[in-house]
Design a protein around this motif. Structure first.
Motif, PDB file in Angstrom:
ATOM      1  N   CYS A   1     -32.494 -37.858  18.883  1.00  0.00           N
ATOM      2  CA  CYS A   1     -31.283 -37.049  19.046  1.00  0.00           C
ATOM      3  C   CYS A   1     -30.096 -37.923  18.674  1.00  0.00           C
ATOM      4  O   CYS A   1     -30.162 -39.143  18.797  1.00  0.00           O
TER       5      CYS A   1
ATOM      6  N   CYS B   1     -28.077 -35.960  25.761  1.00  0.00           N
ATOM      7  CA  CYS B   1     -27.344 -35.065  26.666  1.00  0.00           C
ATOM      8  C   CYS B   1     -27.668 -35.469  28.111  1.00  0.00           C
ATOM      9  O   CYS B   1     -28.839 -35.717  28.430  1.00  0.00           O
TER      10      CYS B   1
ATOM     11  N   CYS C   1     -30.689 -33.869  30.060  1.00  0.00           N
ATOM     12  CA  CYS C   1     -31.967 -33.712  29.362  1.00  0.00           C
ATOM     13  C   CYS C   1     -33.040 -34.649  29.912  1.00  0.00           C
ATOM     14  O   CYS C   1     -32.818 -35.849  30.053  1.00  0.00           O
TER      15      CYS C   1
ATOM     16  N   ASN D   1     -29.950 -28.228  15.706  1.00  0.00           N
ATOM     17  CA  ASN D   1     -28.730 -28.309  16.508  1.00  0.00           C
ATOM     18  C   ASN D   1     -27.523 -28.147  15.612  1.00  0.00           C
ATOM     19  O   ASN D   1     -27.440 -28.815  14.572  1.00  0.00           O
TER      20      ASN D   1
HETATM   21  S1  SF4 Z   1     -30.991 -31.427  25.257  1.00  0.00           S
HETATM   22 FE1  SF4 Z   1     -31.775 -31.356  23.184  1.00  0.00          FE
HETATM   23  S2  SF4 Z   1     -30.159 -32.310  21.951  1.00  0.00           S
HETATM   24 FE2  SF4 Z   1     -29.748 -32.888  24.056  1.00  0.00          FE
HETATM   25  S3  SF4 Z   1     -30.778 -34.856  24.315  1.00  0.00           S
HETATM   26 FE3  SF4 Z   1     -32.206 -33.282  24.978  1.00  0.00          FE
HETATM   27  S4  SF4 Z   1     -33.455 -32.834  23.219  1.00  0.00           S
HETATM   28 FE4  SF4 Z   1     -31.623 -33.917  22.489  1.00  0.00          FE
END
Ligand code: SF4
Length: 383
Positions: A16, A20, A23, A103
Motif C-alpha cells: 500500500c 491506513c 487496517c 484505490n
Molecule cells: S485499508 Fe486498504 S489501502 Fe488502507 S492500508 Fe489497508 S489494505 Fe491498504
C-alpha cells in the motif's frame, strides 16, 4: 457457480502507498526491491502449484487481485501475472470474472485502459467515503473527487462491472453524513456496493488513538439508523442485498466472493493469502521475506495444513452460507456432508426459528430481516 467443479483464484498484493491506521490486513509501503522480490516469488509459487495433482483437476471461474493495493503494482506486471494465471490453470467455459481492487489516487485513465485490455473485467474501487475530513481521518490517500474521477475513467476504459467499497460507523460520523456519502455513491449508478461498518481492531494505530484521544465510534442506535438509511436508499436504487454487506444489480453479484460464502475451493497466492482445496486449508505466511525464502528453498509457504472434520466443515458452511440472503440448502448440505441440518441443530435451531431470526423457505434456511440485524448472535449459536 457449480461448487463441485469450479473454484476461485486469489492473488494477494501486500503493498500500500501508506498504511491506513484502521487496517489489520497484511500490507505495507513497498520499495522497488520488495516489488521485484514479490513478483519473482509469486510467479514461482504459481508455477509450482499448477503441477499439484489436486489442483490440476480444479476448474476455475474467477480471479481476484486483492490486497493491500494491487493497483500500485506496475500495470505491465499486473497484466503479466494475469496472463500467467490464465496460462497455468484451467478455466471453466465462458469468460471468467476477473476482479482487481483499485484505490483512487493509485491509477490513472491510461492505466485503467491497460488493465481492461489485459483482461480484467471487474473493478472493486475503494471509495470508503465521499466526505473529505472522514477520508483524512481514515488515513486514505485520496479524496472524494479522486474517487469520482477514478470511477469516470474506469467507465471510459470499458469497465461496466464496478463495485464501490463504502464504510459507515466512522468516528464522528452522523446519520446525515452517512446518507450524503450513500446518496453520492448511488448517484453514480453503481452495479455493486460493498458496505462495511468500521471495526477498530486491537493492535491497530486506530485502536491506540481511540484510547489516547478519547474518541469513540457512533453509538449502536446511530449505527442501526445508518443501516436503516442504507436499506431505504439502496432499495430505491435497483440494487438488491444478496449478502449481509453486499448489494448488486441482478447478475452483478461478486461470483468470487459467492464461492467463499459457499465454502467452495480456492487458491490464494502471495504472502498472507489463504487456500482451501482437497479438504485442507493453508494459510500462507504473512511475511514477504519468509515467503520468498521458503519458496526459494522449495519449502511449503504455510506453517501447517488445517484439516477440518466433517462436522466442523458442515457448521462452517452453514454459517458462511447464511451470510447470503439466499441462505443454505438443506438437501445440498445433506449431499455434501451427509448431515441433516434440522436434526443436527435440533433444539438450537427450533429456538432460533421461534425467535424469528431464521426461517425455512422451502428447502432453504435463511436469515429473516431481524436475523440480518442480529447476524453475529445467530452465527454464534450455530458455530
Ligand atoms: S485499508 Fe486498504 S489501502 Fe488502507 S492500508 Fe489497508 S489494505 Fe491498504
Amino acid at each position: 457457480m457449480d461448487l463441485n467443479s469450479q473454484a476461485g483464484l486469489y492473488l494477494h498484493v501486500p503493498f500500500c502507498r501508506t498504511k491506513c491506521p484502521y487496517c489489520s490486513f497484511y500490507s505495507f509501503p513497498s520499495t522497488t526491491q520488495d516489488i521485484r522480490r514479490y513478483l519473482e516469488a509469486v510467479q514461482g509459487q504459481m508455477c509450482r502449484w499448477a503441477l499439484f495433482p489436486e489442483i490440476e483437476s480444479l476448474s476455475f471461474a474467477t480471479i481476484f487481485f486483492g490486497g493491500g493495493t494491487p493497483s500500485i503494482l506496475p500495470v505491465e506486471a499486473l497484466a503479466q501475472l494475469l496472463a500467467d494465471l490464465r496460462l497455468l490453470f484451467s478455466f471453466a467455459d465462458g469468460q471468467p470474472e476477473i476482479t482487481i481492487e483499485v484505490n483512487p489516487g493509485t491509477i490513472d485513465a491510461g492505466g485503467l485502459k491497460q488493465l481492461r485490455r489485459a483482461g480484467f473485467n471487474r473493478l472493486s474501487i475503494g471509495v470508503q467515503s465521499f466526505n473529505d475530513p472522514e477520508l483524512q481521518q481514515l488515513g486514505r490517500i485520496h479524496n472524494g473527487a479522486d474517487a469520482q474521477a477514478t470511477i469516470a475513467s474506469a467507465r471510459r476504459a470499458g469497465f461496466d462491472n464496478c463495485s464501490f467499497d463504502l464504510m459507515y460507523g466512522l468516528p464522528g460520523q452522523t446519520v446525515d453524513g452517512w446518507r450524503e456519502t450513500l446518496d453520492r455513491a448511488l448517484a453514480l449508478a453503481p452495479v455493486h456496493l460493498s458496505m462495511y461498518e468500521l471495526t477498530v481492531e486491537a493492535g491497530t494505530p486506530f485502536y491506540m488513538q481511540a484510547e489516547q484521544q478519547h474518541w469513540a465510534l457512533p453509538a449502536e442506535d446511530e449505527v442501526l439508523a445508518m443501516m436503516a438509511v442504507t436499506e431505504t436508499a439502496v432499495g430505491r436504487s435497483g440494487l438488491t442485498r444478496y449478502e449481509i454487506s453486499n448489494y448488486a444489480v441482478s447478475g452483478r453479484e461478486c461470483l468470487h466472493n459467492c464461492n467463499y460464502w459457499q465454502n467452495g475451493a480456492y487458491l490464494g497466492f502471495g504472502p498472507g493469502a489463504v487456500s482451501a482445496f482437497g479438504g485442507g486449508r493453508r494459510a500462507t505466511v504473512s511475511d514477504l521475506s519468509a515467503f520468498c525464502r521458503l519458496l526459494a528453498d522449495g519449502q511449503p509457504v504455510w506453517p501447517e495444513i488445517e484439516h477440518l472434520e466433517t462436522e466442523a466443515a458442515f457448521r462452517e458452511t452453514v454459517i458462511m452460507g447464511l451470510r447470503m440472503l439466499s441462505g443454505v440448502s438443506v438437501s445440498a448440505l445433506r449431499q455434501r456432508f451427509g448431515l441433516d441440518l434440522p436434526t443436527y441443530y435440533g433444539q438450537t435451531l427450533s429456538l432460533l426459528l421461534d425467535q424469528d431470526v431464521l426461517i425455512f423457505q422451502g428447502d432453504r434456511l435463511v436469515l429473516t430481516g431481524k436475523g440480518l440485524l442480529l447476524a453475529n448472535r445467530v452465527m454464534a449459536e450455530l458455530v
